[in-house]
Scaffold this active site. Structure first.
Site, mmCIF file in Angstrom:
data_model
loop_
_atom_site.group_PDB
_atom_site.id
_atom_site.type_symbol
_atom_site.label_atom_id
_atom_site.label_comp_id
_atom_site.label_asym_id
_atom_site.label_seq_id
_atom_site.Cartn_x
_atom_site.Cartn_y
_atom_site.Cartn_z
ATOM 1 N N ASP A 31 0.730 -1.103 0.026
ATOM 2 C CA ASP A 31 0.113 -0.033 -0.124
ATOM 3 C C ASP A 31 1.024 1.177 -0.033
ATOM 4 O O ASP A 31 2.000 1.613 0.826
ATOM 5 C CB ASP A 31 -0.928 0.001 1.082
ATOM 6 C CG ASP A 31 -2.077 0.863 1.168
ATOM 7 O OD1 ASP A 31 -3.297 0.647 1.076
ATOM 8 O OD2 ASP A 31 -1.768 2.207 1.140
ATOM 9 N N ASN A 87 -12.981 -3.520 2.446
ATOM 10 C CA ASN A 87 -14.038 -2.336 2.558
ATOM 11 C C ASN A 87 -14.918 -2.245 1.495
ATOM 12 O O ASN A 87 -14.418 -2.551 0.263
ATOM 13 C CB ASN A 87 -13.236 -1.091 2.551
ATOM 14 C CG ASN A 87 -12.140 -0.792 3.803
ATOM 15 O OD1 ASN A 87 -12.562 -1.412 4.860
ATOM 16 N ND2 ASN A 87 -11.141 -0.350 3.889
ATOM 17 N N GLY A 93 -15.578 2.765 3.753
ATOM 18 C CA GLY A 93 -13.999 3.328 3.611
ATOM 19 C C GLY A 93 -13.410 3.105 2.341
ATOM 20 O O GLY A 93 -12.366 3.360 2.027
ATOM 21 N N GLN A 94 -14.179 2.342 1.472
ATOM 22 C CA GLN A 94 -13.633 1.910 0.222
ATOM 23 C C GLN A 94 -13.436 3.192 -0.612
ATOM 24 O O GLN A 94 -14.390 4.001 -0.787
ATOM 25 C CB GLN A 94 -14.510 1.171 -0.650
ATOM 26 C CG GLN A 94 -13.896 0.570 -1.851
ATOM 27 C CD GLN A 94 -14.909 -0.359 -2.795
ATOM 28 O OE1 GLN A 94 -15.860 -0.714 -2.265
ATOM 29 N NE2 GLN A 94 -14.221 -1.168 -3.583
ATOM 30 N N SER A 95 -12.124 3.495 -1.194
ATOM 31 C CA SER A 95 -11.757 4.482 -1.951
ATOM 32 C C SER A 95 -11.451 4.421 -3.392
ATOM 33 O O SER A 95 -11.355 5.069 -4.037
ATOM 34 C CB SER A 95 -10.828 5.365 -1.202
ATOM 35 O OG SER A 95 -9.490 4.771 -0.834
ATOM 36 N N HIS A 100 -10.428 -5.417 -3.628
ATOM 37 C CA HIS A 100 -8.848 -5.418 -2.878
ATOM 38 C C HIS A 100 -9.034 -5.974 -1.465
ATOM 39 O O HIS A 100 -9.994 -5.696 -0.797
ATOM 40 C CB HIS A 100 -8.131 -4.061 -2.796
ATOM 41 C CG HIS A 100 -8.706 -3.028 -2.262
ATOM 42 N ND1 HIS A 100 -9.722 -2.261 -3.368
ATOM 43 C CD2 HIS A 100 -8.640 -2.445 -1.256
ATOM 44 C CE1 HIS A 100 -9.976 -1.345 -2.365
ATOM 45 N NE2 HIS A 100 -9.486 -1.254 -1.146
ATOM 46 N N LEU A 101 -8.049 -6.760 -1.116
ATOM 47 C CA LEU A 101 -8.320 -7.102 0.201
ATOM 48 C C LEU A 101 -6.792 -6.760 0.874
ATOM 49 O O LEU A 101 -5.377 -6.989 0.351
ATOM 50 C CB LEU A 101 -8.052 -8.924 0.175
ATOM 51 C CG LEU A 101 -7.755 -9.716 1.425
ATOM 52 C CD1 LEU A 101 -8.888 -9.209 2.368
ATOM 53 C CD2 LEU A 101 -7.696 -10.986 1.176
ATOM 54 N N HIS A 102 -7.126 -6.004 1.941
ATOM 55 C CA HIS A 102 -6.111 -5.423 2.856
ATOM 56 C C HIS A 102 -5.390 -6.618 3.901
ATOM 57 O O HIS A 102 -6.113 -7.257 4.435
ATOM 58 C CB HIS A 102 -6.499 -4.256 3.587
ATOM 59 C CG HIS A 102 -6.689 -3.100 3.057
ATOM 60 N ND1 HIS A 102 -6.092 -1.884 2.975
ATOM 61 C CD2 HIS A 102 -8.138 -2.666 2.410
ATOM 62 C CE1 HIS A 102 -6.808 -1.185 2.271
ATOM 63 N NE2 HIS A 102 -8.095 -1.591 2.122
HETATM 64 P P1 AMP Z 1 -9.725 1.306 0.472
HETATM 65 O O1 AMP Z 1 -10.009 2.576 1.213
HETATM 66 O O2 AMP Z 1 -10.032 0.058 1.199
HETATM 67 O O3 AMP Z 1 -10.331 1.447 -1.016
HETATM 68 O O4 AMP Z 1 -8.256 1.171 0.093
HETATM 69 C C1 AMP Z 1 -7.468 1.592 -1.114
HETATM 70 C C2 AMP Z 1 -6.187 1.655 -0.671
HETATM 71 O O5 AMP Z 1 -5.194 1.818 -1.713
HETATM 72 C C3 AMP Z 1 -5.682 2.698 0.371
HETATM 73 O O6 AMP Z 1 -5.192 2.044 1.574
HETATM 74 C C4 AMP Z 1 -4.748 3.574 -0.364
HETATM 75 O O7 AMP Z 1 -3.426 4.127 0.277
HETATM 76 C C5 AMP Z 1 -4.147 2.442 -1.588
HETATM 77 N N1 AMP Z 1 -3.469 2.954 -2.893
HETATM 78 C C6 AMP Z 1 -4.570 3.983 -3.547
HETATM 79 N N2 AMP Z 1 -3.390 4.346 -4.489
HETATM 80 C C7 AMP Z 1 -2.416 3.444 -4.321
HETATM 81 C C8 AMP Z 1 -1.115 3.192 -5.288
HETATM 82 N N3 AMP Z 1 -1.241 3.700 -6.583
HETATM 83 N N4 AMP Z 1 -0.161 2.430 -4.975
HETATM 84 C C9 AMP Z 1 -0.512 1.489 -3.576
HETATM 85 N N5 AMP Z 1 -1.695 1.670 -3.129
HETATM 86 C C10 AMP Z 1 -2.611 2.621 -3.382
#
Ligand code: AMP
Length: 114
Positions: A31, A87, A93-95, A100-102
């Site tokens: 990340d 998320n 909190g999904q952005s 994706h799986l954290h």
């Molecule tokens: P979420 O908030 O669950 O959608 O998680 C998205 C994650 O993607 C966040 O933890 C961001 O820090 C990460 N992220 C966004 N852009 C990038 C990128 N270019 N490379 C690696 N991680 C990223």
């Protein structure tokens, strides 16, 4: 592939990322804004926007994503305690709208999550 999706572009090698693992179906990378000493993202190469857009036919893929995260927890030295997070949707909190799986580990974690 969705050309305006940042994770599709990482999977395609068009945007740089610190890769941890990749195969024909799955890519794992660090990340960019880590929330723990170990913070990896496990994604499918196939564009799926949200966890709730998967179908029963995706069960094997989801299982492989989880198994990949477990193996990466061992490889990164946090197998004794780690957290896997999906998320789903903005309120959760999904952005980034590519499934994706954290994998988070390497520090004590509290509950409930924020
Ligand atoms: P979420 O908030 O669950 O959608 O998680 C998205 C994650 O993607 C966040 O933890 C961001 O820090 C990460 N992220 C966004 N852009 C990038 C990128 N270019 N490379 C690696 N991680 C990223």
């Amino acid at each position: 592939m969705s050309s305006d999706c940042i994770f599709c572009r990482i999977a395609a090698g068009e945007i740089p990322a610190r890769l941890a693992r990749q195969d024909e179906e799955i890519v794992a990378f660090h990340d960019v804004a880590p929330q723990a000493p170990v913070h990896l993202l496990v994604i499918p190469r196939r564009h799926l926007a949200r966890l709730d857009q998967t179908t029963p036919q995706d069960a094997a893929l989801l299982g492989r994503m989880v198994r990949t995260a477990i193996e990466l927890a061992t490889e990164t030295g946090c197998a004794d305690g780690f957290r896997l997070v999906w998320n789903c949707g903005e309120p959760a909190g999904q952005s980034v709208f590519h499934l994706h799986l954290h994998l988070l580990g390497g520090r004590p974690m509290s509950w409930p999550p924020g």
